[in-house]
Scaffold this active site. Sequence first.
Site, PDB file in Angstrom:
ATOM      1  N   GLY A  73     -13.918  -4.429  -5.821  1.00 18.58           N
ATOM      2  CA  GLY A  73     -14.630  -3.346  -5.174  1.00 18.58           C
ATOM      3  C   GLY A  73     -16.057  -3.230  -5.671  1.00 18.58           C
ATOM      4  N   CYS A 316     -16.392   7.598 -19.068  1.00 18.51           N
ATOM      5  CA  CYS A 316     -16.580   6.811 -17.847  1.00 18.51           C
ATOM      6  C   CYS A 316     -15.894   5.459 -17.994  1.00 18.51           C
ATOM      7  CB  CYS A 316     -18.069   6.630 -17.578  1.00 18.51           C
ATOM      8  SG  CYS A 316     -18.421   5.922 -15.968  1.00 18.51           S
TER       9      CYS A 316
END
Length: 371
Positions: A73, A316
């Site tokens: 992705g 993150c």
Amino acid sequence: MSHPAVYLDAASAEPLHPAARAVLGAASTRGYADPRRLHGPGRDARLLLDNAREVVAAVLGVRRDEVMFTSSGSAAVHAGLLGLLPSGGAPVVMTAVEHQSVPDATAWAGVPTRVVEVDRAGRVDAGSIAAAAREESAGLVVVQQANHEVGTLQPVDAVAEALGDVPLLVDAGASMGRLPLPPGWTAVAGSARKWGGPGGVGVLVVRRSARWRHPFPAPDRTERADHGFTDVPGALAAAAALQAVAAERDEVGGRQRAMIDLVRERVASIPDVDLVGDPVDRLPHLVTFSCLYVDGEALVSALDRHGFGIASGSACAVDTREPSRVLAAMGALTHGNVRLSLTRDTTQSDVERFLDVLPGVVADLRAEVAL
């Protein structure tokens, strides 16, 4: 009596869909060859690859020649963004909650950026991002369809209408298959492992009318072709999973939304816990919440010992230990956050067992720091 482990991290990677599993083995015996070759095995691989492209196009409602397969992705985002950049270094406008692959690509290309802030739910205002695009004479705008950390949906259709002729890249990594594509995009990127396809397969769709050029070395840099040696069995399995997920999304999404509503209700009753993201206009399978006075990674580890696999939203990336840019942009707590995301097979019993365990785990962790 012990219970089997419950995986609640589909937003990172959904378990392989049965439709993908059924295709993958058979495709591996026929799709091993280079689909660009003219011999028999190559023609077999090309047939399978064309079939995969046709299925993805039909599910997404696009042309077959607009579909490209990538290695992930993130690779799809990179190729879409870099390929749409106009010459001359015009700025890229993006929201403050985009996936890390977006700022990584702009930094790599050395193009200036304008980041548009979001509200407390993590949503951007369509007028604000259009105004920023006009002020900067933007060459490209990037807006995700749904946020990968908190699930909030973005007003992509309103953004596209407000932008006019400015190209719009939509990152649909968290939503492709789970939701229909919004209108108005120039290019859209997705990740197969998020919808139950195999890892190592991404999808990039670019409108034929778009001024897109292949941004990486290739025999023909203008060719709209998959970059590198395509994983043909993986592409076919990804297409099969996407088709199945789209067909069942109303039933699965409705069931998941009801379970997430239950999670939100029960979690809200735990003292000093904040729910993050829009409670209604969101992905159906995902919820993020923060537990004050509790370290997110410690909570993930404690729940893992109880047999529940969830993700921490306080970083993150696990290897950097950096606070989440998404949560910081929303003005939410960046400490003690966890993200729970349901798979297609998660049951009501799984969720209720998690909710029975969670308050005690939180209380124990707080007790360890004398709270």
